[in-house]
Design an enzyme around this catalytic site. Structure first.
Site, short mmCIF file in Angstrom:
data_model
loop_
_atom_site.label_atom_id
_atom_site.label_comp_id
_atom_site.label_asym_id
_atom_site.label_seq_id
_atom_site.Cartn_x
_atom_site.Cartn_y
_atom_site.Cartn_z
N ASP A 1 0.52 -1.12 0.13
CA ASP A 1 0.35 0.03 0.42
C ASP A 1 0.84 0.99 0.27
O ASP A 1 0.61 2.49 -0.68
CB ASP A 1 -0.86 -0.04 1.51
CG ASP A 1 -2.23 -0.79 1.60
OD1 ASP A 1 -2.17 -1.63 0.07
OD2 ASP A 1 -2.75 -1.42 2.34
N GLY A 2 2.21 1.21 0.52
CA GLY A 2 2.54 2.58 0.26
C GLY A 2 3.18 3.04 -0.89
O GLY A 2 3.76 3.86 -0.99
N LYS B 1 2.29 6.74 -2.96
CA LYS B 1 3.45 7.30 -3.23
C LYS B 1 3.28 7.20 -4.76
O LYS B 1 3.66 8.74 -5.13
CB LYS B 1 4.99 6.69 -3.29
CG LYS B 1 6.08 7.74 -3.60
CD LYS B 1 7.60 6.72 -3.44
CE LYS B 1 7.54 6.65 -1.77
NZ LYS B 1 9.06 5.90 -1.31
N ASN C 1 -4.23 8.47 1.79
CA ASN C 1 -5.07 8.04 3.42
C ASN C 1 -5.73 8.84 3.70
O ASN C 1 -6.68 8.97 4.13
CB ASN C 1 -3.78 6.69 3.23
CG ASN C 1 -4.17 5.56 2.97
OD1 ASN C 1 -4.96 4.94 2.35
ND2 ASN C 1 -3.52 5.52 3.54
N ASP C 2 -4.61 10.16 4.28
CA ASP C 2 -5.13 10.94 5.56
C ASP C 2 -4.05 12.03 5.61
O ASP C 2 -2.59 11.62 4.94
CB ASP C 2 -5.21 9.81 6.81
CG ASP C 2 -3.59 9.28 6.82
OD1 ASP C 2 -2.52 9.07 6.25
OD2 ASP C 2 -4.12 8.03 7.44
N LYS D 1 -7.24 17.49 22.86
CA LYS D 1 -5.90 17.96 23.58
C LYS D 1 -5.50 16.11 23.51
O LYS D 1 -6.35 15.27 23.91
CB LYS D 1 -6.20 17.95 25.34
CG LYS D 1 -6.64 19.71 25.44
CD LYS D 1 -6.42 19.89 26.93
CE LYS D 1 -6.72 21.88 26.86
NZ LYS D 1 -6.63 22.01 28.37
N ASP E 1 -2.51 13.09 21.55
CA ASP E 1 -1.53 12.88 20.84
C ASP E 1 -1.15 13.74 19.65
O ASP E 1 -0.62 13.68 19.10
CB ASP E 1 -1.02 11.02 21.32
CG ASP E 1 -0.58 11.35 22.09
OD1 ASP E 1 -0.58 11.71 23.33
OD2 ASP E 1 -0.16 9.70 22.84
#
EC number: 2.7.1.23
Length: 299
Positions: free
Chosen positions: A62-63, A67, A143-144, A173, A175
């Protein structure tokens, strides 16, 4: 045709040689390049081409697909991807279609559909006092987008304000914060406890990462919405913007981001004989539901 194969993967490289040979035997012009072509300047490769390919074949996980899709954001070129050396492979076809060479006949007989996947667009604005509003950078993602602390040695609490269609909705509030497409709902957002959204649903998922309030829950909104993200850190800490797993830039206290849908969707080829989306979830996520579904698929 253009073949993009996953860098640093001998399996993907060998598959690209096989694919290239298969195409040339049928007098189909093709070329191979690595996904990390010219120091990750894959976008420039397409910009400098005299003639664009009719189809891009992606060999990797998927990466590699992400790309390639981001490099093609300004071009109306479909992507056919095979899971070669990847992990989950939500965006890819089974590799058997490649190695038994059946993908050629499927393409010739047009036994496939074009799966339109909506993308995200993000404009980063400078909003310093007494200065005119201006775009610092623009990014596209399949994706995001997500926002996390710049700090590496400590894990500070971040404070991020979100507006939807010019309405202030919440201040998170925790991460960080993820804004994902339906396609990206099975990526980082899912790992952070977000919902799985069928890719045919035109939606954004807004998902806080480890929020400090139990009332801060993931929400699904129409992808026609305009989402504004503001950094409201009281401690002057900066936040880094990421897209599809890659670092973009640092967002300072007075900067903000506008996120909306890209006009051109990503075109992905899906074979008629491919397994269904739900069987994909069962296989990729190892769901222990009705095993008869797996048995029926194998028959």
């Amino acid at each position: 045709m253009l073949i993009i194969y996953r860098s640093n993967s001998l399996t993907a490289k060998e598959a690209s040689i096989f694919c290239n040979k298969t195409l040339k035997e049928r007098n189909i012009k093709s070329k191979r390049i690595e996904s990390d072509f010219d120091n990750n300047q894959l976008e420039n490769y397409f910009y400098n081409l005299a003639a664009l390919p009719d189809l891009v074949i992606v060999l990797g996980g998927d990466g590699t697909v992400l790309k390639s899709a981001n490099a093609l954001v300004n071009y109306d070129i479909p992507i056919l991807s095979f899971n070669i050396g990847g992990n989950l492979g939500f965006l890819t076809q089974e590799k058997d279609f490649l190695f038994d060479q059946s993908f050629i006949k499927i393409l010739e007989k047009e036994e496939f559909i074009i799966d339109f996947r909506n993308r995200l667009h993000c404009d980063v604005y400078s909003n310093e006092k007494n200065r005119e509003r201006k775009i610092l950078k623009s990014y596209d993602a399949l994706n995001d987008f997500y926002f996390k602390s710049v700090e590496e040695d400590i894990s500070p609490t971040n404070q991020i304000q979100i507006e939807i269609d010019n309405e202030k909705v919440n201040e998170y509030k925790g991460d960080g914060l993820i804004i994902s497409s339906s396609t990206g709902s099975t990526a980082y957002s899912m790992a952070a406890g977000g919902p799985i959204v069928h890719p045919s649903i035109n939606a954004f998922v807004i998902n806080p990462i480890c929020p400090m309030s139990l009332a801060s829950r993931p929400i699904i909104i129409p992808d026609t919405s305009k989402v504004v993200i503001r950094v409201v850190q009281k401690n002057k800490r900066e936040i880094k913007l990421w897209k599809d797993g890659s670092k973009c830039m640092t967002i300072k206290e007075n900067d903000y981001c506008e996120i909306n849908k890209v006009t051109k969707p990503c075109k992905m080829i899906k074979f008629n004989k491919s397994i269904s989306y739900y069987i994909t979830l069962i296989k990729k996520l190892d769901w222990k539901g009705d095993l008869s579904l797996k048995n029926n698929q194998n028959n």
